[in-house]
Design an enzyme around this catalytic site. Structure first.
Site, PDB file in Angstrom:
ATOM      1  N   ASN A 159       1.189  33.089  -2.086  1.00 28.92           N
ATOM      2  CA  ASN A 159       0.852  31.672  -1.955  1.00 28.92           C
ATOM      3  C   ASN A 159       0.520  31.439  -0.477  1.00 28.92           C
ATOM      4  O   ASN A 159       1.417  31.313   0.353  1.00 28.92           O
ATOM      5  CB  ASN A 159       2.058  30.844  -2.408  1.00 28.92           C
ATOM      6  CG  ASN A 159       1.791  29.354  -2.368  1.00 28.92           C
ATOM      7  OD1 ASN A 159       0.758  28.911  -1.838  1.00 28.92           O
ATOM      8  ND2 ASN A 159       2.710  28.576  -2.899  1.00 28.92           N
ATOM      9  N   LYS A 171       3.796  32.650   1.441  1.00 30.54           N
ATOM     10  CA  LYS A 171       5.018  32.865   0.657  1.00 30.54           C
ATOM     11  C   LYS A 171       4.713  33.963  -0.335  1.00 30.54           C
ATOM     12  O   LYS A 171       3.606  34.009  -0.882  1.00 30.54           O
ATOM     13  CB  LYS A 171       5.393  31.591  -0.103  1.00 30.54           C
ATOM     14  CG  LYS A 171       5.902  30.499   0.790  1.00 30.54           C
ATOM     15  CD  LYS A 171       6.424  29.345  -0.053  1.00 30.54           C
ATOM     16  CE  LYS A 171       6.380  28.064   0.745  1.00 30.54           C
ATOM     17  NZ  LYS A 171       5.974  26.911   0.008  1.00 30.54           N
ATOM     18  N   ARG A 184      -2.085  32.161  -5.740  1.00 31.83           N
ATOM     19  CA  ARG A 184      -2.158  30.743  -6.075  1.00 31.83           C
ATOM     20  C   ARG A 184      -3.402  30.176  -5.400  1.00 31.83           C
ATOM     21  O   ARG A 184      -3.574  30.312  -4.183  1.00 31.83           O
ATOM     22  CB  ARG A 184      -0.924  30.028  -5.551  1.00 31.83           C
ATOM     23  CG  ARG A 184      -1.029  28.534  -5.756  1.00 31.83           C
ATOM     24  CD  ARG A 184       0.165  27.809  -5.210  1.00 31.83           C
ATOM     25  NE  ARG A 184       0.037  26.397  -5.500  1.00 31.83           N
ATOM     26  CZ  ARG A 184       0.334  25.430  -4.638  1.00 31.83           C
ATOM     27  NH1 ARG A 184       0.775  25.718  -3.434  1.00 31.83           N
ATOM     28  NH2 ARG A 184       0.194  24.180  -4.976  1.00 31.83           N
ATOM     29  N   HIS A 186      -0.605  20.856  -9.404  1.00 33.23           N
ATOM     30  CA  HIS A 186       0.700  21.333  -9.910  1.00 33.23           C
ATOM     31  C   HIS A 186       0.575  21.886 -11.327  1.00 33.23           C
ATOM     32  O   HIS A 186       1.550  21.931 -12.078  1.00 33.23           O
ATOM     33  CB  HIS A 186       1.764  20.208  -9.980  1.00 33.23           C
ATOM     34  CG  HIS A 186       2.216  19.667  -8.660  1.00 33.23           C
ATOM     35  ND1 HIS A 186       2.512  18.328  -8.485  1.00 33.23           N
ATOM     36  CD2 HIS A 186       2.429  20.253  -7.471  1.00 33.23           C
ATOM     37  CE1 HIS A 186       2.894  18.128  -7.230  1.00 33.23           C
ATOM     38  NE2 HIS A 186       2.848  19.289  -6.596  1.00 33.23           N
ATOM     39  N   HIS A 194       6.965  16.260 -12.518  1.00 33.73           N
ATOM     40  CA  HIS A 194       7.176  17.225 -11.429  1.00 33.73           C
ATOM     41  C   HIS A 194       7.426  16.394 -10.167  1.00 33.73           C
ATOM     42  O   HIS A 194       6.512  15.844  -9.571  1.00 33.73           O
ATOM     43  CB  HIS A 194       5.936  18.108 -11.271  1.00 33.73           C
ATOM     44  CG  HIS A 194       6.027  19.065 -10.117  1.00 33.73           C
ATOM     45  ND1 HIS A 194       6.130  20.435 -10.284  1.00 33.73           N
ATOM     46  CD2 HIS A 194       6.044  18.865  -8.780  1.00 33.73           C
ATOM     47  CE1 HIS A 194       6.201  21.018  -9.101  1.00 33.73           C
ATOM     48  NE2 HIS A 194       6.149  20.084  -8.159  1.00 33.73           N
ATOM     49  N   GLY A 212       8.706  16.705  -6.640  1.00 32.83           N
ATOM     50  CA  GLY A 212       9.112  17.439  -5.446  1.00 32.83           C
ATOM     51  C   GLY A 212       8.734  16.587  -4.254  1.00 32.83           C
ATOM     52  O   GLY A 212       8.719  15.360  -4.347  1.00 32.83           O
ATOM     53  N   ARG A 261       3.112  10.774   0.573  1.00 35.26           N
ATOM     54  CA  ARG A 261       1.840  10.229   0.081  1.00 35.26           C
ATOM     55  C   ARG A 261       2.063   8.926  -0.678  1.00 35.26           C
ATOM     56  O   ARG A 261       3.050   8.805  -1.411  1.00 35.26           O
ATOM     57  CB  ARG A 261       1.147  11.226  -0.863  1.00 35.26           C
ATOM     58  CG  ARG A 261       0.746  12.517  -0.213  1.00 35.26           C
ATOM     59  CD  ARG A 261      -0.090  13.360  -1.174  1.00 35.26           C
ATOM     60  NE  ARG A 261      -0.179  14.718  -0.690  1.00 35.26           N
ATOM     61  CZ  ARG A 261       0.237  15.792  -1.362  1.00 35.26           C
ATOM     62  NH1 ARG A 261       0.745  15.674  -2.570  1.00 35.26           N
ATOM     63  NH2 ARG A 261       0.123  16.984  -0.838  1.00 35.26           N
ATOM     64  N   ARG A 301      17.898  13.264  -0.803  1.00 37.46           N
ATOM     65  CA  ARG A 301      19.334  13.332  -0.488  1.00 37.46           C
ATOM     66  C   ARG A 301      19.698  12.314   0.582  1.00 37.46           C
ATOM     67  O   ARG A 301      20.700  11.607   0.483  1.00 37.46           O
ATOM     68  CB  ARG A 301      19.712  14.732   0.019  1.00 37.46           C
ATOM     69  CG  ARG A 301      19.774  15.774  -1.046  1.00 37.46           C
ATOM     70  CD  ARG A 301      19.756  17.142  -0.469  1.00 37.46           C
ATOM     71  NE  ARG A 301      18.421  17.466   0.025  1.00 37.46           N
ATOM     72  CZ  ARG A 301      17.933  18.694   0.170  1.00 37.46           C
ATOM     73  NH1 ARG A 301      18.696  19.716  -0.100  1.00 37.46           N
ATOM     74  NH2 ARG A 301      16.711  18.909   0.590  1.00 37.46           N
ATOM     75  N   GLY A 311      12.123  19.779  -6.835  1.00 37.59           N
ATOM     76  CA  GLY A 311      13.286  19.467  -5.986  1.00 37.59           C
ATOM     77  C   GLY A 311      14.035  18.196  -6.365  1.00 37.59           C
ATOM     78  O   GLY A 311      15.258  18.221  -6.550  1.00 37.59           O
ATOM     79  N   VAL A 312      13.329  17.083  -6.515  1.00 39.59           N
ATOM     80  CA  VAL A 312      13.983  15.813  -6.866  1.00 39.59           C
ATOM     81  C   VAL A 312      14.353  15.805  -8.352  1.00 39.59           C
ATOM     82  O   VAL A 312      15.489  15.481  -8.724  1.00 39.59           O
ATOM     83  CB  VAL A 312      13.054  14.618  -6.537  1.00 39.59           C
ATOM     84  CG1 VAL A 312      13.672  13.304  -7.001  1.00 39.59           C
ATOM     85  CG2 VAL A 312      12.733  14.576  -5.042  1.00 39.59           C
ATOM     86  N   GLU A 335      14.949  18.172 -10.433  1.00 40.44           N
ATOM     87  CA  GLU A 335      16.005  19.105 -10.841  1.00 40.44           C
ATOM     88  C   GLU A 335      17.372  18.733 -10.273  1.00 40.44           C
ATOM     89  O   GLU A 335      18.405  19.097 -10.831  1.00 40.44           O
ATOM     90  CB  GLU A 335      15.649  20.531 -10.367  1.00 40.44           C
ATOM     91  CG  GLU A 335      14.486  21.128 -11.116  1.00 40.44           C
ATOM     92  CD  GLU A 335      13.939  22.384 -10.455  1.00 40.44           C
ATOM     93  OE1 GLU A 335      14.711  23.106  -9.793  1.00 40.44           O
ATOM     94  OE2 GLU A 335      12.729  22.652 -10.597  1.00 40.44           O
ATOM     95  N   GLU A 338       6.945  28.485 -10.526  1.00 43.60           N
ATOM     96  CA  GLU A 338       5.507  28.692 -10.408  1.00 43.60           C
ATOM     97  C   GLU A 338       5.158  30.153 -10.153  1.00 43.60           C
ATOM     98  O   GLU A 338       4.159  30.668 -10.661  1.00 43.60           O
ATOM     99  CB  GLU A 338       4.940  27.791  -9.307  1.00 43.60           C
ATOM    100  CG  GLU A 338       4.975  26.330  -9.723  1.00 43.60           C
ATOM    101  CD  GLU A 338       4.747  25.354  -8.591  1.00 43.60           C
ATOM    102  OE1 GLU A 338       3.601  24.959  -8.390  1.00 43.60           O
ATOM    103  OE2 GLU A 338       5.727  24.986  -7.910  1.00 43.60           O
TER     104      GLU A 338
HETATM  105  P1  AMP Z   1      10.023  20.614  -3.683  1.00 39.50           P
HETATM  106  O1  AMP Z   1       8.754  20.078  -3.102  1.00 39.50           O
HETATM  107  O2  AMP Z   1       9.976  20.810  -5.164  1.00 39.50           O
HETATM  108  O3  AMP Z   1      10.580  21.810  -2.948  1.00 39.50           O
HETATM  109  O4  AMP Z   1      11.109  19.447  -3.463  1.00 39.50           O
HETATM  110  C1  AMP Z   1      11.573  19.108  -2.177  1.00 39.50           C
HETATM  111  C2  AMP Z   1      12.312  17.775  -2.244  1.00 39.50           C
HETATM  112  O5  AMP Z   1      13.357  17.841  -3.210  1.00 39.50           O
HETATM  113  C3  AMP Z   1      13.036  17.392  -0.956  1.00 39.50           C
HETATM  114  O6  AMP Z   1      12.151  16.743  -0.058  1.00 39.50           O
HETATM  115  C4  AMP Z   1      14.120  16.466  -1.433  1.00 39.50           C
HETATM  116  O7  AMP Z   1      13.635  15.143  -1.490  1.00 39.50           O
HETATM  117  C5  AMP Z   1      14.375  16.903  -2.869  1.00 39.50           C
HETATM  118  N1  AMP Z   1      15.680  17.547  -3.049  1.00 39.50           N
HETATM  119  C6  AMP Z   1      16.001  18.839  -2.862  1.00 39.50           C
HETATM  120  N2  AMP Z   1      17.313  19.055  -3.132  1.00 39.50           N
HETATM  121  C7  AMP Z   1      17.820  17.865  -3.521  1.00 39.50           C
HETATM  122  C8  AMP Z   1      19.117  17.417  -3.934  1.00 39.50           C
HETATM  123  N3  AMP Z   1      20.160  18.241  -4.014  1.00 39.50           N
HETATM  124  N4  AMP Z   1      19.252  16.108  -4.254  1.00 39.50           N
HETATM  125  C9  AMP Z   1      18.202  15.272  -4.178  1.00 39.50           C
HETATM  126  N5  AMP Z   1      16.976  15.619  -3.796  1.00 39.50           N
HETATM  127  C10 AMP Z   1      16.777  16.904  -3.472  1.00 39.50           C
END
Ligand code: AMP
Length: 401
Positions: A10, A17, A93, A182, A210, A212, A243, A286, A332-333, A335, A386
Protein backbone atom coordinates in the site's frame (compact mmCIF):
# COMPACT_ATOMS: atom_id res chain seq x y z
CA UNK A 1 6.86 -26.56 -0.25
CA UNK A 2 3.68 -24.81 -1.36
CA UNK A 3 3.87 -21.58 -3.35
CA UNK A 4 1.25 -19.46 -1.77
CA UNK A 5 2.85 -16.27 -0.50
CA UNK A 6 1.49 -12.89 -1.53
CA UNK A 7 3.07 -9.55 -0.69
CA UNK A 8 0.57 -6.72 -0.30
CA UNK A 9 1.85 -3.19 -0.87
CA UNK A 10 0.00 0.00 0.00
CA UNK A 11 2.15 2.84 -1.32
CA UNK A 12 1.45 6.41 -0.23
CA UNK A 13 3.30 9.53 -1.29
CA UNK A 14 5.86 9.21 1.52
CA UNK A 15 5.10 5.79 2.96
CA UNK A 16 4.81 2.12 2.12
CA UNK A 17 2.77 -0.28 4.23
CA UNK A 18 3.27 -3.94 3.55
CA UNK A 19 2.14 -7.38 4.64
CA UNK A 20 3.36 -10.78 3.56
CA UNK A 21 0.62 -13.39 3.74
CA UNK A 22 0.51 -17.14 3.32
CA UNK A 23 -2.65 -17.75 1.32
CA UNK A 24 -2.79 -21.45 2.13
CA UNK A 25 -4.44 -20.28 5.37
CA UNK A 26 -4.55 -16.47 5.11
CA UNK A 27 -2.01 -16.07 7.92
CA UNK A 28 0.48 -13.18 8.20
CA UNK A 29 4.18 -13.93 7.90
CA UNK A 30 5.36 -10.33 8.30
CA UNK A 31 3.92 -6.84 8.53
CA UNK A 32 5.63 -3.47 8.38
CA UNK A 33 5.78 0.10 7.35
CA UNK A 34 8.24 2.62 5.92
CA UNK A 35 7.40 6.23 6.75
CA UNK A 36 8.77 9.65 5.84
CA UNK A 37 10.35 8.45 2.60
CA UNK A 38 12.47 11.26 1.14
CA UNK A 39 13.24 12.81 4.52
CA UNK A 40 16.43 12.66 6.61
CA UNK A 41 14.76 10.61 9.31
CA UNK A 42 12.79 7.97 7.42
CA UNK A 43 11.62 5.14 9.61
CA UNK A 44 11.20 1.44 8.94
CA UNK A 45 9.28 -0.85 11.27
CA UNK A 46 9.16 -4.55 10.58
CA UNK A 47 7.47 -7.37 12.48
CA UNK A 48 7.97 -11.01 11.51
CA UNK A 49 5.02 -12.89 12.94
CA UNK A 50 7.26 -15.87 13.80
CA UNK A 51 8.65 -13.91 16.75
CA UNK A 52 6.14 -11.06 16.96
CA UNK A 53 9.04 -8.75 17.80
CA UNK A 54 9.14 -5.42 16.02
CA UNK A 55 12.50 -4.15 14.83
CA UNK A 56 13.54 -1.32 12.57
CA UNK A 57 15.64 1.76 12.11
CA UNK A 58 15.57 5.47 11.48
CA UNK A 59 17.77 6.69 8.61
CA UNK A 60 17.46 8.55 5.33
CA UNK A 61 15.49 6.52 2.77
CA UNK A 62 15.53 8.74 -0.33
CA UNK A 63 12.81 7.16 -2.48
CA UNK A 64 10.37 4.26 -2.93
CA UNK A 65 13.02 2.17 -4.64
CA UNK A 66 15.28 2.40 -1.59
CA UNK A 67 12.27 1.78 0.67
CA UNK A 68 11.29 -1.43 -1.09
CA UNK A 69 14.90 -2.64 -1.12
CA UNK A 70 15.06 -2.02 2.64
CA UNK A 71 11.83 -3.98 3.09
CA UNK A 72 13.22 -6.82 0.95
CA UNK A 73 16.37 -6.89 3.12
CA UNK A 74 14.29 -7.12 6.31
CA UNK A 75 12.15 -9.92 4.87
CA UNK A 76 15.29 -11.79 3.75
CA UNK A 77 16.63 -11.79 7.34
CA UNK A 78 13.64 -13.95 8.29
CA UNK A 79 14.00 -16.25 5.29
CA UNK A 80 11.06 -14.51 3.59
CA UNK A 81 12.99 -12.72 0.83
CA UNK A 82 11.34 -11.40 -2.31
CA UNK A 83 13.46 -13.81 -4.37
CA UNK A 84 11.81 -16.79 -2.66
CA UNK A 85 10.05 -19.19 -5.07
CA UNK A 86 7.19 -19.31 -2.60
CA UNK A 87 6.25 -15.72 -3.40
CA UNK A 88 3.66 -15.99 -6.19
CA UNK A 89 2.48 -12.39 -6.60
CA UNK A 90 2.50 -8.85 -5.34
CA UNK A 91 -0.88 -7.20 -4.76
CA UNK A 92 -1.02 -3.42 -4.93
CA UNK A 93 -3.68 -1.22 -3.45
CA UNK A 94 -4.67 1.32 -6.12
CA UNK A 95 -7.05 4.03 -4.99
CA UNK A 96 -8.70 5.06 -8.25
CA UNK A 97 -9.63 2.63 -11.01
CA UNK A 98 -12.26 4.87 -12.60
CA UNK A 99 -15.10 3.21 -14.51
CA UNK A 100 -12.72 0.99 -16.39
CA UNK A 101 -11.37 -1.31 -13.68
CA UNK A 102 -14.21 -3.36 -12.25
CA UNK A 103 -12.02 -6.27 -11.12
CA UNK A 104 -8.53 -6.89 -9.76
CA UNK A 105 -6.21 -6.74 -12.75
CA UNK A 106 -2.79 -8.17 -13.60
CA UNK A 107 -0.56 -5.19 -14.25
CA UNK A 108 1.05 -4.66 -17.65
CA UNK A 109 2.11 -1.50 -19.47
CA UNK A 110 -1.43 -0.82 -20.71
CA UNK A 111 -2.83 -1.08 -17.19
CA UNK A 112 -0.11 1.25 -15.91
CA UNK A 113 -0.99 3.78 -18.61
CA UNK A 114 -4.68 3.64 -17.67
CA UNK A 115 -3.91 4.16 -13.95
CA UNK A 116 -1.79 7.13 -15.02
CA UNK A 117 -4.66 8.49 -17.14
CA UNK A 118 -6.78 8.58 -13.96
CA UNK A 119 -4.37 10.89 -12.10
CA UNK A 120 -6.55 13.98 -12.71
CA UNK A 121 -9.37 12.40 -10.66
CA UNK A 122 -7.00 11.06 -7.96
CA UNK A 123 -4.08 13.51 -7.86
CA UNK A 124 -3.02 12.60 -4.32
CA UNK A 125 -3.21 8.83 -4.49
CA UNK A 126 -2.66 7.35 -7.94
CA UNK A 127 0.85 8.83 -8.47
CA UNK A 128 2.04 7.25 -5.21
CA UNK A 129 0.41 3.92 -6.07
CA UNK A 130 2.10 4.01 -9.49
CA UNK A 131 5.51 4.65 -7.93
CA UNK A 132 5.05 1.59 -5.72
CA UNK A 133 4.05 -0.56 -8.68
CA UNK A 134 6.96 0.59 -10.86
CA UNK A 135 9.44 -0.04 -8.06
CA UNK A 136 8.11 -3.51 -7.32
CA UNK A 137 8.08 -4.42 -11.02
CA UNK A 138 11.71 -3.34 -11.37
CA UNK A 139 12.63 -5.50 -8.40
CA UNK A 140 10.77 -8.63 -9.56
CA UNK A 141 9.88 -8.18 -13.26
CA UNK A 142 9.06 -11.87 -13.61
CA UNK A 143 6.43 -11.91 -10.86
CA UNK A 144 2.72 -11.26 -11.50
CA UNK A 145 1.73 -7.93 -9.98
CA UNK A 146 -1.95 -7.27 -9.41
CA UNK A 147 -3.77 -3.98 -8.94
CA UNK A 148 -6.71 -4.10 -6.53
CA UNK A 149 -8.78 -0.94 -6.86
CA UNK A 150 -10.56 0.91 -4.05
CA UNK A 151 -13.25 1.88 -6.53
CA UNK A 152 -13.86 -1.56 -8.09
CA UNK A 153 -16.52 -2.80 -5.65
CA UNK A 154 -18.62 0.29 -6.40
CA UNK A 155 -18.67 -0.12 -10.18
CA UNK A 156 -21.91 -2.11 -9.82
CA UNK A 157 -23.74 1.05 -8.73
CA UNK A 158 -26.60 1.82 -11.11
CA UNK A 159 -26.31 5.02 -13.16
CA UNK A 160 -29.10 6.53 -11.04
CA UNK A 161 -26.75 6.41 -8.02
CA UNK A 162 -23.45 7.02 -9.82
CA UNK A 163 -24.43 10.11 -11.82
CA UNK A 164 -24.54 13.63 -10.45
CA UNK A 165 -27.45 15.70 -11.68
CA UNK A 166 -25.28 18.05 -13.70
CA UNK A 167 -24.98 18.73 -17.42
CA UNK A 168 -24.21 15.36 -19.00
CA UNK A 169 -21.76 16.67 -21.58
CA UNK A 170 -19.67 18.48 -18.98
CA UNK A 171 -19.76 15.47 -16.66
CA UNK A 172 -18.63 13.09 -19.40
CA UNK A 173 -15.93 15.38 -20.68
CA UNK A 174 -14.31 15.56 -17.24
CA UNK A 175 -15.26 12.04 -16.11
CA UNK A 176 -17.32 13.48 -13.27
CA UNK A 177 -19.38 10.80 -11.56
CA UNK A 178 -19.55 9.05 -8.22
CA UNK A 179 -16.84 6.40 -7.99
CA UNK A 180 -16.79 5.60 -4.26
CA UNK A 181 -13.77 4.49 -2.22
CA UNK A 182 -12.87 2.04 0.59
CA UNK A 183 -14.29 -0.59 -1.79
CA UNK A 184 -11.95 -3.34 -0.65
CA UNK A 185 -13.19 -2.84 2.90
CA UNK A 186 -16.87 -2.66 1.89
CA UNK A 187 -16.45 -5.87 -0.15
CA UNK A 188 -14.72 -7.73 2.68
CA UNK A 189 -17.07 -6.53 5.43
CA UNK A 190 -20.30 -7.13 3.52
CA UNK A 191 -19.19 -10.69 2.76
CA UNK A 192 -18.01 -11.31 6.34
CA UNK A 193 -21.34 -9.98 7.63
CA UNK A 194 -23.26 -12.48 5.48
CA UNK A 195 -20.99 -15.20 6.85
CA UNK A 196 -21.70 -14.05 10.41
CA UNK A 197 -25.42 -14.43 9.67
CA UNK A 198 -24.76 -17.92 8.26
CA UNK A 199 -25.93 -16.86 4.79
CA UNK A 200 -24.49 -16.48 1.31
CA UNK A 201 -23.68 -12.88 0.25
CA UNK A 202 -26.35 -13.17 -2.50
CA UNK A 203 -29.02 -13.69 0.16
CA UNK A 204 -28.48 -10.57 2.24
CA UNK A 205 -28.79 -6.80 2.05
CA UNK A 206 -26.26 -4.97 4.19
CA UNK A 207 -25.49 -1.36 5.08
CA UNK A 208 -21.74 -1.14 5.72
CA UNK A 209 -20.48 1.78 7.80
CA UNK A 210 -16.71 2.11 7.39
CA UNK A 211 -15.89 4.66 10.10
CA UNK A 212 -12.17 5.36 10.30
CA UNK A 213 -10.37 8.67 9.97
CA UNK A 214 -11.87 8.60 6.49
CA UNK A 215 -15.45 7.34 6.58
CA UNK A 216 -17.94 5.98 4.09
CA UNK A 217 -21.23 4.10 4.00
CA UNK A 218 -22.42 1.66 1.38
CA UNK A 219 -25.66 -0.08 0.50
CA UNK A 220 -24.96 -3.65 -0.61
CA UNK A 221 -27.74 -5.73 -2.17
CA UNK A 222 -27.03 -9.45 -2.54
CA UNK A 223 -23.26 -8.90 -2.47
CA UNK A 224 -23.28 -6.00 -4.95
CA UNK A 225 -22.85 -2.35 -4.11
CA UNK A 226 -25.85 -0.24 -5.15
CA UNK A 227 -24.85 3.05 -3.51
CA UNK A 228 -22.00 4.53 -1.53
CA UNK A 229 -21.41 7.84 0.18
CA UNK A 230 -18.05 8.90 -1.30
CA UNK A 231 -18.15 10.35 -4.79
CA UNK A 232 -15.76 11.69 -7.40
CA UNK A 233 -13.29 11.98 -4.53
CA UNK A 234 -13.32 10.79 -0.90
CA UNK A 235 -14.66 14.20 0.21
CA UNK A 236 -18.38 13.44 -0.19
CA UNK A 237 -20.65 11.82 2.36
CA UNK A 238 -20.17 11.30 6.07
CA UNK A 239 -18.49 13.66 8.52
CA UNK A 240 -14.90 12.38 8.77
CA UNK A 241 -11.83 13.02 10.90
CA UNK A 242 -10.68 15.97 8.82
CA UNK A 243 -13.14 16.07 5.85
CA UNK A 244 -16.45 17.90 5.75
CA UNK A 245 -18.43 15.30 3.82
CA UNK A 246 -21.70 16.56 2.24
CA UNK A 247 -22.45 20.25 2.05
CA UNK A 248 -24.01 22.73 -0.35
CA UNK A 249 -21.48 23.09 -3.22
CA UNK A 250 -22.26 26.81 -3.20
CA UNK A 251 -20.21 27.09 0.00
CA UNK A 252 -17.19 26.83 -2.32
CA UNK A 253 -18.28 29.72 -4.57
CA UNK A 254 -19.05 31.74 -1.47
CA UNK A 255 -15.58 31.13 -0.01
CA UNK A 256 -14.04 32.13 -3.35
CA UNK A 257 -16.12 35.23 -3.97
CA UNK A 258 -16.67 36.51 -0.45
CA UNK A 259 -13.83 34.83 1.45
CA UNK A 260 -11.22 35.48 -1.25
CA UNK A 261 -9.92 31.93 -0.97
CA UNK A 262 -8.27 30.01 -3.83
CA UNK A 263 -9.36 26.57 -5.03
CA UNK A 264 -6.29 25.02 -3.38
CA UNK A 265 -6.98 26.75 -0.07
CA UNK A 266 -10.58 25.53 -0.08
CA UNK A 267 -9.39 22.03 -1.02
CA UNK A 268 -7.12 22.02 2.04
CA UNK A 269 -9.85 23.49 4.24
CA UNK A 270 -12.44 20.87 3.29
CA UNK A 271 -10.11 17.85 3.16
CA UNK A 272 -7.70 18.56 6.02
CA UNK A 273 -9.21 21.14 8.37
CA UNK A 274 -12.90 20.25 8.45
CA UNK A 275 -14.93 17.32 9.78
CA UNK A 276 -14.35 16.54 13.46
CA UNK A 277 -11.05 18.43 13.63
CA UNK A 278 -12.65 21.55 12.14
CA UNK A 279 -15.63 21.31 14.46
CA UNK A 280 -13.80 20.76 17.75
CA UNK A 281 -10.03 20.65 17.17
CA UNK A 282 -9.75 16.87 17.62
CA UNK A 283 -10.21 14.10 15.06
CA UNK A 284 -9.59 11.16 17.36
CA UNK A 285 -12.90 9.78 18.63
CA UNK A 286 -11.24 8.64 21.89
CA UNK A 287 -10.24 12.21 22.68
CA UNK A 288 -13.67 13.54 21.68
CA UNK A 289 -15.41 11.05 23.99
CA UNK A 290 -13.03 11.97 26.82
CA UNK A 291 -13.86 15.64 26.37
CA UNK A 292 -17.59 14.88 26.28
CA UNK A 293 -17.26 12.97 29.54
CA UNK A 294 -15.76 16.14 31.03
CA UNK A 295 -18.74 18.18 29.84
CA UNK A 296 -17.08 19.82 26.82
CA UNK A 297 -19.90 21.31 24.71
CA UNK A 298 -17.82 21.84 21.56
CA UNK A 299 -16.86 18.15 21.50
CA UNK A 300 -20.49 17.20 22.18
CA UNK A 301 -21.73 19.26 19.22
CA UNK A 302 -19.06 17.76 16.92
CA UNK A 303 -20.19 14.28 18.02
CA UNK A 304 -23.86 15.17 17.47
CA UNK A 305 -23.17 16.46 13.93
CA UNK A 306 -21.19 13.29 13.16
CA UNK A 307 -24.04 11.08 14.40
CA UNK A 308 -26.76 13.12 12.67
CA UNK A 309 -25.08 12.61 9.29
CA UNK A 310 -24.50 8.93 9.97
CA UNK A 311 -28.17 8.44 10.83
CA UNK A 312 -29.25 10.21 7.66
CA UNK A 313 -27.20 7.74 5.60
CA UNK A 314 -28.59 4.75 7.50
CA UNK A 315 -32.10 6.00 6.72
CA UNK A 316 -31.26 6.76 3.10
CA UNK A 317 -29.69 3.37 2.45
CA UNK A 318 -32.54 1.61 4.25
CA UNK A 319 -34.84 3.25 1.70
CA UNK A 320 -32.52 2.43 -1.21
CA UNK A 321 -32.37 -1.25 -0.22
CA UNK A 322 -36.02 -1.62 0.82
CA UNK A 323 -35.16 -4.58 3.02
CA UNK A 324 -32.12 -4.58 5.30
CA UNK A 325 -30.75 -7.73 6.94
CA UNK A 326 -27.79 -6.19 8.71
CA UNK A 327 -25.90 -3.03 9.49
CA UNK A 328 -22.16 -3.57 9.92
CA UNK A 329 -19.80 -1.18 11.72
CA UNK A 330 -16.13 -1.33 10.80
CA UNK A 331 -12.74 0.53 10.86
CA UNK A 332 -11.14 2.42 13.78
CA UNK A 333 -14.27 4.20 15.06
CA UNK A 334 -16.80 1.59 13.96
CA UNK A 335 -14.90 -1.28 15.58
CA UNK A 336 -13.99 0.50 18.80
CA UNK A 337 -16.38 3.31 19.65
CA UNK A 338 -19.43 1.76 21.35
CA UNK A 339 -21.04 5.20 21.97
CA UNK A 340 -20.98 5.93 18.22
CA UNK A 341 -22.70 2.63 17.42
CA UNK A 342 -25.29 3.17 20.14
CA UNK A 343 -26.06 6.74 19.10
CA UNK A 344 -26.19 5.93 15.38
CA UNK A 345 -29.11 3.53 15.76
CA UNK A 346 -30.80 5.14 18.79
CA UNK A 347 -34.47 5.80 18.09
CA UNK A 348 -34.58 3.56 15.01
CA UNK A 349 -36.54 0.73 16.70
CA UNK A 350 -39.36 1.23 14.19
CA UNK A 351 -36.88 0.20 11.49
CA UNK A 352 -36.06 -2.95 13.45
CA UNK A 353 -32.73 -1.54 14.63
CA UNK A 354 -31.77 -2.12 18.26
CA UNK A 355 -28.40 -2.36 20.00
CA UNK A 356 -27.93 -4.47 23.13
CA UNK A 357 -25.96 -2.38 25.65
CA UNK A 358 -24.04 -5.31 27.09
CA UNK A 359 -23.09 -6.81 23.73
CA UNK A 360 -22.12 -3.38 22.44
CA UNK A 361 -19.73 -2.88 25.35
CA UNK A 362 -17.79 -6.10 24.62
CA UNK A 363 -14.29 -5.45 23.23
CA UNK A 364 -13.13 -8.06 20.75
CA UNK A 365 -11.28 -8.51 17.49
CA UNK A 366 -13.84 -11.02 16.25
CA UNK A 367 -16.86 -10.30 14.05
CA UNK A 368 -19.87 -10.18 16.36
CA UNK A 369 -23.53 -9.24 16.67
CA UNK A 370 -24.47 -6.43 19.03
CA UNK A 371 -28.24 -6.56 18.46
CA UNK A 372 -30.55 -8.64 20.68
CA UNK A 373 -31.81 -11.92 19.27
CA UNK A 374 -35.35 -10.61 18.74
CA UNK A 375 -34.20 -7.68 16.56
CA UNK A 376 -35.50 -7.68 12.98
CA UNK A 377 -32.23 -6.27 11.62
CA UNK A 378 -28.86 -7.58 12.79
CA UNK A 379 -26.39 -4.96 13.97
CA UNK A 380 -22.81 -6.23 13.66
CA UNK A 381 -19.25 -5.18 14.39
CA UNK A 382 -17.01 -6.66 11.70
CA UNK A 383 -13.30 -5.77 11.82
CA UNK A 384 -12.13 -4.92 8.34
CA UNK A 385 -9.07 -6.54 6.77
CA UNK A 386 -8.16 -4.77 3.56
CA UNK A 387 -4.76 -6.48 3.25
CA UNK A 388 -6.30 -9.95 3.48
CA UNK A 389 -8.89 -8.96 0.88
CA UNK A 390 -6.20 -7.60 -1.48
CA UNK A 391 -4.15 -10.78 -0.98
CA UNK A 392 -7.21 -13.01 -1.49
CA UNK A 393 -8.18 -11.25 -4.74
CA UNK A 394 -4.56 -11.25 -5.96
CA UNK A 395 -4.06 -14.92 -5.19
CA UNK A 396 -7.35 -15.94 -6.80
CA UNK A 397 -6.47 -14.07 -9.98
CA UNK A 398 -2.96 -15.49 -10.19
CA UNK A 399 -4.15 -19.04 -9.53
CA UNK A 400 -6.83 -18.72 -12.21
CA UNK A 401 -4.47 -17.43 -14.90
P1 AMP B 1 -8.71 4.04 10.83
O1 AMP B 1 -8.66 5.15 9.83
O2 AMP B 1 -9.66 2.95 10.47
O3 AMP B 1 -7.35 3.54 11.24
O4 AMP B 1 -9.33 4.70 12.15
C1 AMP B 1 -8.62 5.66 12.91
C2 AMP B 1 -9.57 6.34 13.89
O5 AMP B 1 -10.22 5.37 14.70
C3 AMP B 1 -8.88 7.25 14.90
O6 AMP B 1 -8.68 8.54 14.35
C4 AMP B 1 -9.85 7.28 16.05
O7 AMP B 1 -10.80 8.31 15.85
C5 AMP B 1 -10.60 5.96 15.94
N1 AMP B 1 -10.27 5.03 17.02
C6 AMP B 1 -9.25 4.16 17.09
N2 AMP B 1 -9.29 3.46 18.26
C7 AMP B 1 -10.38 3.90 18.92
C8 AMP B 1 -10.97 3.58 20.19
N3 AMP B 1 -10.46 2.66 21.00
N4 AMP B 1 -12.10 4.25 20.54
C9 AMP B 1 -12.62 5.18 19.72
N5 AMP B 1 -12.12 5.53 18.54
C10 AMP B 1 -11.01 4.89 18.13
Amino acid sequence: MSSSRVLVLNSGSSSVKYQLLDMSDGSRLAVGLVERIGEESSRLKHTPLSTGETRGFTAAIPDHDAALKAVAAELAKDGLGLDSPELVAIGHRVVHGGKHFTEPTVIDDTVLAEIERLIPVAPLHNPANLTGIRTARALRPDLPQVAVFDTAFHTTMPESAARYAIDVKTADEHRIRRYGFHGTSHAYVSRATAELLGKAPEEVNVIVLHLGNGASASAVRGGKCVDTSMGLTPLEGLVMGTRSGDMDPAVIFHLMRVGGMSADEIDTLLNKKSGLIGLCGDNDMREIRRRIDEGDEEAQLAFDIYIHRLKKYIGAYYAVLGRVDAIAFTAGVGENAAPVREAAVAGLEELGLVVDGELNAVRSDAPRLISPEYARVAVAVVPTDEELEIATQTYALVKAS
